[in-house]
Scaffold this motif. Structure first.
Motif, PDB file in Angstrom:
ATOM      1  N   PRO A 119       0.836  -1.209   0.000  1.00 10.56           N
ATOM      2  CA  PRO A 119       0.000   0.000   0.000  1.00 10.56           C
ATOM      3  C   PRO A 119       0.866   1.252   0.000  1.00 10.56           C
ATOM      4  O   PRO A 119       2.008   1.246   0.468  1.00 10.56           O
ATOM      5  CB  PRO A 119      -0.802  -0.124   1.300  1.00 10.56           C
ATOM      6  N   SER A 120       0.324   2.320  -0.517  1.00  8.34           N
ATOM      7  CA  SER A 120       1.063   3.581  -0.528  1.00  8.34           C
ATOM      8  C   SER A 120       1.285   4.083   0.895  1.00  8.34           C
ATOM      9  O   SER A 120       0.424   3.950   1.769  1.00  8.34           O
ATOM     10  CB  SER A 120       0.294   4.636  -1.328  1.00  8.34           C
ATOM     11  N   LYS A 121       2.450   4.642   1.125  1.00  4.94           N
ATOM     12  CA  LYS A 121       2.733   5.261   2.419  1.00  4.94           C
ATOM     13  C   LYS A 121       2.141   6.667   2.503  1.00  4.94           C
ATOM     14  O   LYS A 121       2.121   7.269   3.571  1.00  4.94           O
ATOM     15  CB  LYS A 121       4.246   5.319   2.640  1.00  4.94           C
ATOM     16  N   ASN A 122       1.702   7.156   1.381  1.00  5.87           N
ATOM     17  CA  ASN A 122       1.099   8.484   1.321  1.00  5.87           C
ATOM     18  C   ASN A 122      -0.355   8.394   1.779  1.00  5.87           C
ATOM     19  O   ASN A 122      -1.159   7.709   1.166  1.00  5.87           O
ATOM     20  CB  ASN A 122       1.176   9.017  -0.110  1.00  5.87           C
ATOM     21  N   GLU A 123      -0.681   9.050   2.851  1.00  3.01           N
ATOM     22  CA  GLU A 123      -2.055   9.054   3.349  1.00  3.01           C
ATOM     23  C   GLU A 123      -2.738  10.393   3.093  1.00  3.01           C
ATOM     24  O   GLU A 123      -3.842  10.633   3.553  1.00  3.01           O
ATOM     25  CB  GLU A 123      -2.070   8.745   4.851  1.00  3.01           C
ATOM     26  N   ASP A 124      -2.054  11.256   2.344  1.00  3.46           N
ATOM     27  CA  ASP A 124      -2.576  12.599   2.108  1.00  3.46           C
ATOM     28  C   ASP A 124      -3.532  12.602   0.928  1.00  3.46           C
ATOM     29  O   ASP A 124      -3.306  13.251  -0.095  1.00  3.46           O
ATOM     30  CB  ASP A 124      -1.416  13.572   1.869  1.00  3.46           C
ATOM     31  N   TRP A 147     -10.134  10.991   0.872  1.00  3.68           N
ATOM     32  CA  TRP A 147     -10.792   9.696   0.732  1.00  3.68           C
ATOM     33  C   TRP A 147     -12.306   9.856   0.623  1.00  3.68           C
ATOM     34  O   TRP A 147     -12.922  10.664   1.316  1.00  3.68           O
ATOM     35  CB  TRP A 147     -10.481   8.800   1.935  1.00  3.68           C
ATOM     36  N   THR A 178      -3.627   2.694  -5.254  1.00  5.58           N
ATOM     37  CA  THR A 178      -4.509   3.839  -5.052  1.00  5.58           C
ATOM     38  C   THR A 178      -4.676   4.582  -6.366  1.00  5.58           C
ATOM     39  O   THR A 178      -3.836   5.396  -6.757  1.00  5.58           O
ATOM     40  CB  THR A 178      -3.936   4.775  -3.974  1.00  5.58           C
ATOM     41  N   ARG A 221     -10.486   4.116  -0.923  1.00  2.09           N
ATOM     42  CA  ARG A 221      -9.450   3.468  -0.111  1.00  2.09           C
ATOM     43  C   ARG A 221      -9.536   1.942  -0.239  1.00  2.09           C
ATOM     44  O   ARG A 221     -10.625   1.367  -0.267  1.00  2.09           O
ATOM     45  CB  ARG A 221      -9.614   3.860   1.357  1.00  2.09           C
TER      46      ARG A 221
END
Length: 407
Positions: A17-22, A25, A237, A252
């Motif tokens: 999964p991407s480490k980018n949570e910015d 959603w 994503t 998500r």
């Protein structure tokens, strides 16, 4: 059900999964499918009907959990998809190309480059199994390398149709205040009368220059053509949905969950009460840009001969359909409403062929079967047209990250 030993193929290892949570959603509802019970899945709690009705009358997208299939079997299906694109020879892919332009059918292999956005060709491969193509005489339609796997593929298709889809259709029938089996009765016997599709899809990374030309859009904003689409969640994503506030938001990933959305056919039959989902695929974040995006889908359709006329026995449908006429142009020509099969074939033939024209709203428009079909772009607009209906909306500026962040 298949009883033979499964073919030994490489396992599918889900991408990180991407480490980018910015991300912005999408706030989607979650449907617990285990709450739907009974021999024919007719025992449905009132709160489930309300929840699904609220979601599908507003944006047409929900998560679904507790579908009943062990996660290892889901991973096996992704492995089958991976095997289809890694191990089928180019000669077999050419032999099995789907007749999209003439027959209006996705069944078979879709090569990269069949679709385009502003002259940029897609990098999406697909292998589609139709519900009527699992008979012994029709299996030769598929690549030689896939033949030992077709029993497993068939079993998976049956589970999607007979369990997941039936539960969803039963809930939606109650949402519309119709008998619980109404929509299911329009979808039974897919291997004799239906056009359902089980799809394995592979999105290959695009060249930087292609992404720059189309602002990172890999699959243009659109509605599906069918009744219910079942997407098996995967970690890349890339999927965005146009929400009721007219902003694009990311969907998500949820392991071993489903993402459900409705298509045109359901919208028509519900008189517009149930919304067909506007969605697209965009370039993934930088830390996932090198991955292939493997997709696993089940596209359910009403049976081929089902006319797409509103189910006016429903009071909700009657109210939603007031002042509308989806197929007015066809009526003026003395033509009946298209069937579910007609609509699917018309849209398959037309999609991604560059025949649409920019409207004043900045979106691409094309008349299909007398209906104005919209393909959605990143524009600011005071209104949008969706299957023949214009309604005021705020601007449609995209919220996706800039192309510079891709690759």
């Amino acid at each position: 059900m298949s009883t033979s030993a499964p073919l030994d193929i490489p396992a599918w290892n889900p991408p990180a999964p991407s480490k980018n949570e910015d991300f912005d959603w999408a706030p989607l509802h979650t449907l617990d499918l285990s709450l739907i019970s009974g021999d024919n899945f007719e025992e449905i709690p009132e709160e489930v009907v309300k929840q699904v009705g609220d979601a599908f009358s507003k944006d047409g997208f929900v998560y679904a959990i507790n579908h009943g299939l062990p996660y290892e079997k889901v991973l096996r299906q992704f492995a089958i998809g991976q095997y289809a694109f890694d191990n089928v020879t180019d000669d077999e892919k050419k032999r099995c190309v789907a007749d999209m332009l003439n027959a209006g059918s996705f069944v078979g292999y879709k090569p990269m480059g069949h679709w385009q956005i502003d002259g940029v060709k897609d990098r999406i491969e697909q292998l589609n199994f139709g519900s009527q193509t699992f008979t012994p005489e029709k299996r030769a339609r598929f690549p030689e390398q896939m033949q030992p796997l077709i029993d497993e593929i068939h079993d998976f298709a049956v589970f999607n149709h007979d369990v997941i889809l039936r539960k969803i259709l039963n809930v939606l029938s109650l949402v519309l205040k119709l008998p619980v089996d109404t929509l299911w009765n329009l979808s039974k016997e897919p291997e004799k009368r239906g056009l359902d599709l089980l799809r394995y899809a592979l999105y290959r990374p695009a060249p930087k220059e292609d992404d720059e030309k189309v602002s990172g859009v890999r699959l243009q904003g659109h509605t599906d053509f069918n009744s219910v689409s079942i997407l098996w969640s995967q970690p890349i994503t890339s999927l965005e949905v146009l929400m009721p506030d007219n902003k694009w938001r990311m969907v998500r990933h949820r392991p071993n969950a489903l993402v459900l959305n409705l298509g045109d056919a359901m919208h028509f039959l519900s008189g517009g009460y149930l919304k067909q989902t506007i969605h697209r695929v965009v370039a993934p974040p930088e830390d996932q840009a090198h991955y292939n995006r493997l997709g696993l889908f089940y596209f359910a359709l009403f049976n081929d001969d089902v006319p797409l006329t509103p189910l006016t026995d429903s009071p909700l449908v009657r109210e939603a359909y007031k002042g509308r006429n989806f197929f007015e142009e066809r009526e003026k020509q003395g033509l009946p409403a298209p069937t579910a099969g007609d609509w699917e074939r018309m849209r398959v033939r037309a999609y991604g062929q560059g025949n649409s024209k920019k409207g004043k709203d900045g979106h691409d428009h094309e008349k299909i079967g007398g209906v104005d079909v919209t393909l959605y772009n990143n524009v600011e607009s005071k209104a949008k047209t969706q299957l023949g209906r214009t309604e005021p909306l705020p601007n449609t500026a995209a919220t996706a990250r800039p192309v510079a962040a891709v690759n």
